[in-house]
Design an enzyme around this catalytic site. Structure first.
Site, PDB file in Angstrom:
ATOM      1  N   GLY A   8      37.897  15.381  34.297  1.00 21.80           N
ATOM      2  CA  GLY A   8      36.527  15.907  34.744  1.00 21.80           C
ATOM      3  C   GLY A   8      35.563  15.833  33.771  1.00 21.80           C
ATOM      4  N   CYS A   9      34.585  16.602  33.683  1.00 22.62           N
ATOM      5  CA  CYS A   9      33.387  16.829  32.797  1.00 22.62           C
ATOM      6  C   CYS A   9      34.002  16.998  31.145  1.00 22.62           C
ATOM      7  CB  CYS A   9      32.352  17.779  33.038  1.00 22.62           C
ATOM      8  SG  CYS A   9      31.164  18.163  31.813  1.00 22.62           S
TER       9      CYS A   9
END
EC number: 1.8.4.11
Length: 170
Positions: A8-9
């Site tokens: 993810g981020c």
């Protein structure tokens, strides 16, 4: 030793992995795409094929690749394709970029074990792929959470992941 993870981020994954003893260096960046020298803005379009990753240089005397995998799978959702929470797109995919056959085998065994144990309610979609060219992210992404703890995204998304890590691994 080097490890490259996409969960993810990269602001979230960096903030979590920075707290591990045995990390020498940790850099946010991009891997797995087809555009040379991509920018954050380009990666965010999803058109470069890159994932947001963290590249970790770690001390094998203090931390194993398996330790990294344990943290990785406990601090993100490996069952959502191209998404982590409200972050949607191929750049937010779950992927382990291995640097040697031992890492590949360990990652595949780890995922098989989680699957056999039924740890997650849905199938794990984390890809295991050979590491490619790593493009370091722009400077302002490094230590993002440490420098911006009150930024709204950090308060709403990053801090809960860090708190989850602290609770699981204190």
């Amino acid at each position: 030793m080097k490890a490259t993870l996409a969960g993810g981020c990269f602001w979230c994954t960096e903030a979590v992995f920075q707290r591990l003893k045995g990390i020498n260096t940790l850099l946010p960046g991009y891997m797995g795409g087809h555009t040379e020298n991509p920018t954050y803005e380009e990666v965010c379009t999803g058109k470069t094929g890159h994932a947001e990753v963290i590249q970790i240089d770690y001390n094998e005397d203090e931390l194993s690749f398996r330790d990294l995998l344990e943290v990785f799978f406990k601090t993100h959702d490996p069952t959502t394709l191209n998404r982590q929470g409200n972050d949607i797109g191929t750049q937010y995919r779950s992927e382990i970029f291995y640097h040697n056959d031992l890492q590949k085998d360990e990652a595949e065994r780890f995922i098989a074990g989680l699957t056999a144990e039924g740890v997650f309610d849905k199938p794990i979609v984390t890809k295991v792929s050979p590491a490619g060219v790593f493009y370091e992210a722009e400077d302002y992404h490094t230590n993002y959470f440490l420098r911006n703890p009150n930024q709204p995204y950090c308060v709403a998304v990053v801090k809960p992941k860090v708190d989850k890590f602290i609770k699981a691994f204190e």
